[in-house]
Motif scaffolding. Structure first.
Motif, PDB file in Angstrom:
ATOM      1  N   HIS A 411       0.808  -1.217   0.000  1.00 12.64           N
ATOM      2  CA  HIS A 411       0.000   0.000   0.000  1.00 12.64           C
ATOM      3  C   HIS A 411       0.846   1.273   0.000  1.00 12.64           C
ATOM      4  CE1 HIS A 411      -3.641  -2.304   0.391  1.00 12.64           C
ATOM      5  NE2 HIS A 411      -3.124  -2.974   1.392  1.00 12.64           N
ATOM      6  N   LYS A 412       2.149   1.132  -0.278  1.00 14.33           N
ATOM      7  CA  LYS A 412       2.982   2.315  -0.485  1.00 14.33           C
ATOM      8  C   LYS A 412       2.683   2.961  -1.832  1.00 14.33           C
ATOM      9  CE  LYS A 412       5.798   3.684   1.727  1.00 14.33           C
ATOM     10  NZ  LYS A 412       5.726   4.714   2.787  1.00 14.33           N
ATOM     11  N   VAL A 413       1.916   2.266  -2.690  1.00 14.05           N
ATOM     12  CA  VAL A 413       1.512   2.807  -3.990  1.00 14.05           C
ATOM     13  C   VAL A 413       0.007   2.631  -4.144  1.00 14.05           C
ATOM     14  CG1 VAL A 413       3.731   2.292  -5.053  1.00 14.05           C
ATOM     15  CG2 VAL A 413       1.903   0.615  -5.192  1.00 14.05           C
ATOM     16  N   LYS A 414      -0.567   3.316  -5.117  1.00 14.49           N
ATOM     17  CA  LYS A 414      -2.000   3.172  -5.374  1.00 14.49           C
ATOM     18  C   LYS A 414      -2.289   1.778  -5.927  1.00 14.49           C
ATOM     19  CE  LYS A 414      -2.538   8.073  -6.530  1.00 14.49           C
ATOM     20  NZ  LYS A 414      -2.828   9.040  -7.616  1.00 14.49           N
ATOM     21  N   PRO A 415      -3.424   1.198  -5.563  1.00 12.19           N
ATOM     22  CA  PRO A 415      -3.787  -0.102  -6.146  1.00 12.19           C
ATOM     23  C   PRO A 415      -4.045   0.034  -7.638  1.00 12.19           C
ATOM     24  CG  PRO A 415      -5.632   0.831  -4.924  1.00 12.19           C
ATOM     25  CD  PRO A 415      -4.456   1.720  -4.658  1.00 12.19           C
ATOM     26  N   GLY A 416      -3.941  -1.076  -8.363  1.00 10.17           N
ATOM     27  CA  GLY A 416      -4.071  -1.028  -9.815  1.00 10.17           C
ATOM     28  C   GLY A 416      -5.189  -1.896 -10.348  1.00 10.17           C
ATOM     29  N   ILE A 417      -5.591  -1.609 -11.590  1.00  7.23           N
ATOM     30  CA  ILE A 417      -6.574  -2.444 -12.288  1.00  7.23           C
ATOM     31  C   ILE A 417      -5.933  -3.774 -12.652  1.00  7.23           C
ATOM     32  CG2 ILE A 417      -8.022  -2.618 -14.355  1.00  7.23           C
ATOM     33  CD1 ILE A 417      -8.290   0.416 -14.297  1.00  7.23           C
ATOM     34  N   THR A 418      -4.674  -3.731 -13.014  1.00  5.77           N
ATOM     35  CA  THR A 418      -3.899  -4.953 -13.261  1.00  5.77           C
ATOM     36  C   THR A 418      -2.555  -4.783 -12.592  1.00  5.77           C
ATOM     37  OG1 THR A 418      -3.078  -6.479 -14.958  1.00  5.77           O
ATOM     38  CG2 THR A 418      -2.888  -4.126 -15.433  1.00  5.77           C
ATOM     39  N   GLY A 419      -1.800  -5.874 -12.475  1.00  7.39           N
ATOM     40  CA  GLY A 419      -0.531  -5.780 -11.770  1.00  7.39           C
ATOM     41  C   GLY A 419       0.450  -6.852 -12.190  1.00  7.39           C
ATOM     42  N   TRP A 420       1.663  -6.755 -11.646  1.00  6.45           N
ATOM     43  CA  TRP A 420       2.744  -7.691 -11.952  1.00  6.45           C
ATOM     44  C   TRP A 420       2.377  -9.113 -11.497  1.00  6.45           C
ATOM     45  CZ3 TRP A 420       6.257  -8.468 -15.188  1.00  6.45           C
ATOM     46  CH2 TRP A 420       7.487  -9.080 -14.925  1.00  6.45           C
ATOM     47  N   ALA A 421       1.664  -9.223 -10.383  1.00  2.60           N
ATOM     48  CA  ALA A 421       1.247 -10.547  -9.909  1.00  2.60           C
ATOM     49  C   ALA A 421       0.230 -11.161 -10.858  1.00  2.60           C
ATOM     50  CB  ALA A 421       0.665 -10.438  -8.501  1.00  2.60           C
ATOM     51  N   GLN A 422      -0.707 -10.338 -11.348  1.00  9.41           N
ATOM     52  CA  GLN A 422      -1.800 -10.857 -12.176  1.00  9.41           C
ATOM     53  C   GLN A 422      -1.292 -11.416 -13.500  1.00  9.41           C
ATOM     54  OE1 GLN A 422      -2.189  -8.137 -10.079  1.00  9.41           O
ATOM     55  NE2 GLN A 422      -3.336  -9.611  -8.867  1.00  9.41           N
ATOM     56  N   VAL A 423      -0.266 -10.809 -14.090  1.00  4.60           N
ATOM     57  CA  VAL A 423       0.231 -11.302 -15.371  1.00  4.60           C
ATOM     58  C   VAL A 423       1.241 -12.438 -15.187  1.00  4.60           C
ATOM     59  CG1 VAL A 423      -0.157  -9.095 -16.513  1.00  4.60           C
ATOM     60  CG2 VAL A 423       2.091  -9.567 -15.512  1.00  4.60           C
ATOM     61  N   ASN A 424       1.518 -12.781 -13.920  1.00  5.04           N
ATOM     62  CA  ASN A 424       2.417 -13.896 -13.630  1.00  5.04           C
ATOM     63  C   ASN A 424       1.682 -15.045 -12.946  1.00  5.04           C
ATOM     64  OD1 ASN A 424       5.433 -13.341 -14.288  1.00  5.04           O
ATOM     65  ND2 ASN A 424       4.698 -11.392 -13.467  1.00  5.04           N
ATOM     66  N   GLY A 425       0.371 -15.161 -13.212  1.00  6.27           N
ATOM     67  CA  GLY A 425      -0.368 -16.331 -12.761  1.00  6.27           C
ATOM     68  C   GLY A 425      -1.135 -16.182 -11.480  1.00  6.27           C
ATOM     69  N   TYR A 426      -1.134 -14.997 -10.851  1.00  5.63           N
ATOM     70  CA  TYR A 426      -1.844 -14.812  -9.587  1.00  5.63           C
ATOM     71  C   TYR A 426      -3.064 -13.915  -9.767  1.00  5.63           C
ATOM     72  CZ  TYR A 426       2.007 -17.170  -7.338  1.00  5.63           C
ATOM     73  OH  TYR A 426       2.938 -18.119  -6.969  1.00  5.63           O
ATOM     74  N   ARG A 427      -3.856 -14.236 -10.771  1.00  2.00           N
ATOM     75  CA  ARG A 427      -5.104 -13.530 -11.027  1.00  2.00           C
ATOM     76  C   ARG A 427      -6.251 -14.413 -10.553  1.00  2.00           C
ATOM     77  NH1 ARG A 427      -8.241 -13.650 -16.015  1.00  2.00           N
ATOM     78  NH2 ARG A 427      -9.802 -11.984 -15.988  1.00  2.00           N
ATOM     79  N   GLY A 428      -7.259 -13.803  -9.933  1.00  2.00           N
ATOM     80  CA  GLY A 428      -8.408 -14.585  -9.502  1.00  2.00           C
ATOM     81  C   GLY A 428      -8.292 -15.018  -8.054  1.00  2.00           C
ATOM     82  N   GLU A 429      -8.855 -16.170  -7.755  1.00  5.77           N
ATOM     83  CA  GLU A 429      -8.987 -16.643  -6.380  1.00  5.77           C
ATOM     84  C   GLU A 429      -7.629 -16.983  -5.768  1.00  5.77           C
ATOM     85  OE1 GLU A 429     -11.247 -20.266  -3.956  1.00  5.77           O
ATOM     86  OE2 GLU A 429     -11.145 -20.259  -6.138  1.00  5.77           O
ATOM     87  N   THR A 430      -7.422 -16.531  -4.533  1.00  5.98           N
ATOM     88  CA  THR A 430      -6.242 -16.906  -3.751  1.00  5.98           C
ATOM     89  C   THR A 430      -6.749 -17.708  -2.552  1.00  5.98           C
ATOM     90  OG1 THR A 430      -6.388 -14.716  -2.718  1.00  5.98           O
ATOM     91  CG2 THR A 430      -4.764 -14.999  -4.446  1.00  5.98           C
ATOM     92  N   ASP A 431      -7.037 -18.994  -2.788  1.00  2.98           N
ATOM     93  CA  ASP A 431      -7.708 -19.813  -1.785  1.00  2.98           C
ATOM     94  C   ASP A 431      -6.761 -20.427  -0.769  1.00  2.98           C
ATOM     95  OD1 ASP A 431      -6.534 -21.351  -3.705  1.00  2.98           O
ATOM     96  OD2 ASP A 431      -8.182 -22.780  -3.903  1.00  2.98           O
ATOM     97  N   THR A 432      -5.461 -20.217  -0.930  1.00  5.34           N
ATOM     98  CA  THR A 432      -4.486 -20.722   0.040  1.00  5.34           C
ATOM     99  C   THR A 432      -3.539 -19.598   0.431  1.00  5.34           C
ATOM    100  OG1 THR A 432      -2.839 -21.412  -1.598  1.00  5.34           O
ATOM    101  CG2 THR A 432      -4.590 -23.006  -1.045  1.00  5.34           C
ATOM    102  N   LEU A 433      -2.942 -19.754   1.603  1.00  4.12           N
ATOM    103  CA  LEU A 433      -1.986 -18.755   2.071  1.00  4.12           C
ATOM    104  C   LEU A 433      -0.785 -18.691   1.136  1.00  4.12           C
ATOM    105  CD1 LEU A 433      -1.297 -16.737   4.333  1.00  4.12           C
ATOM    106  CD2 LEU A 433      -0.154 -18.604   5.539  1.00  4.12           C
ATOM    107  N   ASP A 434      -0.404 -19.837   0.570  1.00  2.00           N
ATOM    108  CA  ASP A 434       0.738 -19.888  -0.343  1.00  2.00           C
ATOM    109  C   ASP A 434       0.481 -19.052  -1.597  1.00  2.00           C
ATOM    110  OD1 ASP A 434       3.381 -21.108  -0.975  1.00  2.00           O
ATOM    111  OD2 ASP A 434       2.264 -21.915  -2.674  1.00  2.00           O
ATOM    112  N   LYS A 435      -0.743 -19.106  -2.122  1.00  5.70           N
ATOM    113  CA  LYS A 435      -1.084 -18.311  -3.311  1.00  5.70           C
ATOM    114  C   LYS A 435      -1.051 -16.816  -2.990  1.00  5.70           C
ATOM    115  CE  LYS A 435      -3.917 -21.684  -5.805  1.00  5.70           C
ATOM    116  NZ  LYS A 435      -5.278 -21.971  -6.350  1.00  5.70           N
TER     117      LYS A 435
END
Length: 473
Positions: A411-435
């Motif tokens: 949160h040191k930056v504004k949230p985004g519509i898309t992000g570095w995590a989303q284009v690297n496979g972390y888009r959608g549900e994060t159902d585990t702590l590891d995700k």
């Protein structure tokens, strides 16, 4: 930060396109910083004389804007020729687009001769490419004009000392000639493949500096070795060598670590936003330009989706949910409603695959990310950015901030519509702590290594992924 989840970091992406500077106290480095602004301003003035017979005030103002956007220029001497050409063309595209959109929006573009501007579109990058290759050819002569190379020692054959030695040895334009290392540890504890030899031990440093005519000494000692450092500095008072510290930055996990000063006292940031000063202006301008352009293009789509949401299920068209924004302040984020409920309380259940709360239209909107389109309005409001860490529901933030170290740093930056995590496979549900840990790792990697090029890369990857990504529900 745990890097187990990161297969390709933002630092590696930036390293593929950025190259070390020669230093601002080096004549070659100074010429590098002036090359791009000179190419743009010089080509503009030549074309103004060619088409207008003089340099009218409008062209002078455009030259000032172009200079401000490009100074200091990017260091490219150590890049490949093809990499330099691509980098110059890429930078020119966004600069020309920004200037063109500004001129069109203000009507100021009518002050220019259209032929002159059209010619400038190809003349500016062509001039910069020619000057870059010319500087490469002239570099050996420029280096020789500054006198003989400075002989240097590195004190400490540790990780950062070896990294510095590799950089100095591999740079064809460095004015530093590395003589060797000084380290008091046993040779069996040292790296045998070091690019330069071990000359002696620490208690011989002053003598070695005199005998080897050393002009520069780099102290690469651990921060915990303060008494040893003080002793070394005291012994070196009998030499004329310039002394530099190579900070042991491996003792902590830096977020945008860089030197600064507070009331004249030097400090190094440990955790800071990348969007200070010029970077903040560039980030905000790019958000405004991109969001206005996108909203203009998708206005008919927004109206069609709004009507479809209204007539296919009961409830509001826009779903407003509280999220954490910049500095952890709560903001309202807009989305097209895709579910039969609008949860925004102390407990928010993440959407899952085949979730019964998702409407038939909502399933399509979520799969194609069309439900996120109203967030471009959030971007214009200044609450969000086009690229940044995805905002989580407040309830999720309160849960994960207790479970994941460094979670709130995102949160040191504004949230985004898309992000570095989303284009690297972390888009959608994060159902585990590891995700969720994987998503945060990428978010923090983005903060450490932000660049406008990285933002554009993420936007382009998002466009490619959104149609085929099956992970969002």
């Amino acid at each position: 930060m745990s890097k187990a989840h990161i297969t390709f970091s933002a630092a590696e992406f930036n390293r593929s396109t950025e190259h070390a500077s020669m230093g601002r106290d080096n004549l070659l480095g100074i010429l590098e910083t002036c090359l791009c602004p000179t190419a743009l301003v010089g080509s503009l003035w030549v074309l103004a004389y060619w088409f207008e017979g003089s340099v009218p005030p409008a062209y002078l103002l455009l030259a000032v804007l172009a200079f401000a956007l490009t100074f200091p220029g990017e260091p490219r001497l150590q890049a490949s020729k093809s990499g330099s050409v691509l980098d110059i063309c890429f930078n020119w595209v966004w600069i020309a687009a920004l200037l063109g959109l500004t001129g069109y929006a203000t009507g100021y573009i009518r002050q220019f001769d259209l032929q002159a501007l059209t010619a400038w579109l190809w003349a500016a990058p062509a001039t910069e490419i020619a000057l870059t290759f010319g500087l490469r050819i002239a570099a050996p002569i420029i280096i020789s004009l500054q006198g003989p190379k400075q002989r240097a020692l590195i004190v400490g054959m540790n990780e950062q000392g070896l990294a510095l030695a590799e950089k100095l040895k591999s740079s064809p334009y460095s004015r530093v000639e590395l003589a060797g290392f000084v380290d008091s540890r046993n040779t069996d504890r040292l790296n045998a493949s070091a690019p330069v030899p071990l000359l002696g031990k620490l208690d011989e440093l002053a003598t070695l500096a005199k005998c080897n005519r050393i002009q520069v000494i780099y102290l690469s000692l651990p921060m915990a070795s303060q008494p040893r450092i003080l002793q070394v500095l005291d012994e070196l008072k009998d030499t004329t060598a310039s002394i530099y510290f190579v900070p042991d930055m491996f003792v902590t996990d830096l977020i945008q670590g860089q030197p600064s000063a507070v009331c004249g006292m030097p400090v190094i940031s440990v955790c800071e936003t990348p969007f200070r000063g010029t970077n903040g202006i560039v980030k905000r301008l790019s958000d405004i330009v991109f969001s206005i352009g996108i909203l203009t293009l998708i206005a008919p789509v927004l109206l069609a989706i709004a009507a479809a949401v209204k007539f296919t299920s009961p409830g509001p068209i826009i779903f407003k949910q509280r999220r954490y924004g910049l500095d952890g302040e709560e903001i309202l984020v807009y989305k097209f409603r895709s579910m039969s409920v609008t949860e925004d309380g102390g407990v928010v259940t993440q959407a899952t695959k085949n979730d019964s709360r998702i409407t038939p239209l909502g399933a399509f909107l979520r799969k194609t990310s069309l439900d996120e389109l109203p967030q471009f309005i959030n971007v214009l409001q200044g609450r969000m950015s086009i690229v940044g860490p995805r905002p989580h529901a407040v309830a999720h933030n309160e849960l994960y901030r207790k479970l994941i170290k460094g979670y709130m740093v995102r949160h040191k930056v504004k949230p985004g519509i898309t992000g570095w995590a989303q284009v690297n496979g972390y888009r959608g549900e994060t159902d585990t702590l590891d995700k969720m840990q994987g998503r945060i790792d990428y978010d923090l990697d983005y903060l450490r290594n932000w660049s406008l090029r990285l933002d554009i890369h993420i936007i382009l990857r998002t466009v490619r992924l959104v149609a085929k990504d099956q992970q969002a529900y």
